[in-house]
Design a protein around this motif. Structure first.
Motif, mmCIF file in Angstrom:
data_model
loop_
_atom_site.group_PDB
_atom_site.id
_atom_site.type_symbol
_atom_site.label_atom_id
_atom_site.label_comp_id
_atom_site.label_asym_id
_atom_site.label_seq_id
_atom_site.Cartn_x
_atom_site.Cartn_y
_atom_site.Cartn_z
ATOM 1 N N UNK A 151 0.821 -1.205 0.000
ATOM 2 C CA UNK A 151 0.000 0.000 0.000
ATOM 3 C C UNK A 151 0.859 1.261 0.000
ATOM 4 N N UNK A 152 1.985 1.220 0.696
ATOM 5 C CA UNK A 152 2.868 2.390 0.768
ATOM 6 C C UNK A 152 3.350 2.817 -0.615
ATOM 7 N N UNK A 153 3.471 1.873 -1.547
ATOM 8 C CA UNK A 153 3.927 2.210 -2.898
ATOM 9 C C UNK A 153 2.937 3.129 -3.602
ATOM 10 N N UNK A 154 1.647 2.983 -3.291
ATOM 11 C CA UNK A 154 0.634 3.866 -3.886
ATOM 12 C C UNK A 154 0.869 5.314 -3.447
ATOM 13 N N UNK A 155 1.143 5.478 -2.161
ATOM 14 C CA UNK A 155 1.389 6.820 -1.626
ATOM 15 C C UNK A 155 2.692 7.372 -2.189
ATOM 16 N N UNK A 156 3.709 6.538 -2.256
ATOM 17 C CA UNK A 156 5.003 6.973 -2.790
ATOM 18 C C UNK A 156 4.864 7.461 -4.230
ATOM 19 N N UNK A 157 4.044 6.793 -5.027
ATOM 20 C CA UNK A 157 3.820 7.219 -6.404
ATOM 21 C C UNK A 157 3.191 8.596 -6.481
ATOM 22 N N UNK A 158 2.223 8.854 -5.615
ATOM 23 C CA UNK A 158 1.581 10.174 -5.571
ATOM 24 C C UNK A 158 2.578 11.226 -5.110
ATOM 25 N N UNK A 159 3.372 10.894 -4.093
ATOM 26 C CA UNK A 159 4.360 11.849 -3.590
ATOM 27 C C UNK A 159 5.426 12.156 -4.638
ATOM 28 N N UNK A 160 5.804 11.162 -5.403
ATOM 29 C CA UNK A 160 6.773 11.387 -6.482
ATOM 30 C C UNK A 160 6.181 12.343 -7.518
ATOM 31 N N UNK A 161 4.925 12.150 -7.863
ATOM 32 C CA UNK A 161 4.280 13.033 -8.835
ATOM 33 C C UNK A 161 4.119 14.451 -8.283
ATOM 34 N N UNK A 162 3.849 14.560 -6.979
ATOM 35 C CA UNK A 162 3.709 15.869 -6.333
ATOM 36 C C UNK A 162 5.057 16.560 -6.140
ATOM 37 N N UNK A 163 6.102 15.765 -5.946
ATOM 38 C CA UNK A 163 7.406 16.315 -5.621
ATOM 39 C C UNK A 163 7.518 16.699 -4.156
ATOM 40 N N UNK A 164 6.635 16.115 -3.337
ATOM 41 C CA UNK A 164 6.623 16.393 -1.893
ATOM 42 C C UNK A 164 5.760 15.340 -1.202
ATOM 43 N N UNK A 165 5.703 15.424 0.141
ATOM 44 C CA UNK A 165 4.824 14.532 0.886
ATOM 45 C C UNK A 165 3.373 14.812 0.512
ATOM 46 N N UNK A 166 2.575 13.782 0.544
ATOM 47 C CA UNK A 166 1.156 13.905 0.182
ATOM 48 C C UNK A 166 0.335 14.235 1.412
ATOM 49 N N UNK A 167 0.653 15.364 2.012
ATOM 50 C CA UNK A 167 -0.114 15.814 3.172
ATOM 51 C C UNK A 167 0.024 17.315 3.322
#
Length: 104
Positions: free
Chosen positions: A84-100
């Motif tokens: 599941x963490x890989x899903x968040x990591x993918x979003x964070x990579x696209x954002x260029x920052x933490x997803x929060x």
């Protein structure tokens, strides 16, 4: 295979539901699942859908109330074993920052 789900279990009543939700979350320790509780529910990760459903059923039954509301959203991606963490990591990579975003 990795199965990820968002589970929300709560008694249908007024007031705090913390004790009943805690009972549901504690039940997950009896299963071979990883989980993380957040304000809207609990994200659960299991190796197979059978284990996931058994854990979710136990959590539902753990709430002692006349009426219980349970919502379950399942992502059963059968082509890889990414956690599941890989899903968040993918979003964070696209954002260029933490997803929060923290509220002050």
């Amino acid at each position: 295979m990795t199965v990820v789900a968002l589970l929300s279990v709560a008694p249908v009543r007024e007031g705090s539901m913390a004790d009943e939700v805690a009972d549901a979350v504690a039940t997950l320790d009896e299963f071979d699942v990883a989980y993380e509780t957040n304000p809207m529910g609990t994200v659960i990760e299991a190796d197979d859908v059978g284990t996931l459903f058994a854990a979710c059923e136990a959590a539902h039954r753990a709430v002692d109330a006349d009426r219980v509301s349970t919502v379950l959203k399942v992502d059963d991606k059968r082509t890889n074993d990414d956690p599941a963490a890989a899903k968040v990591e993918g979003v964070e990579e696209a954002l260029g920052r933490e997803a929060r975003g923290d509220r002050e």
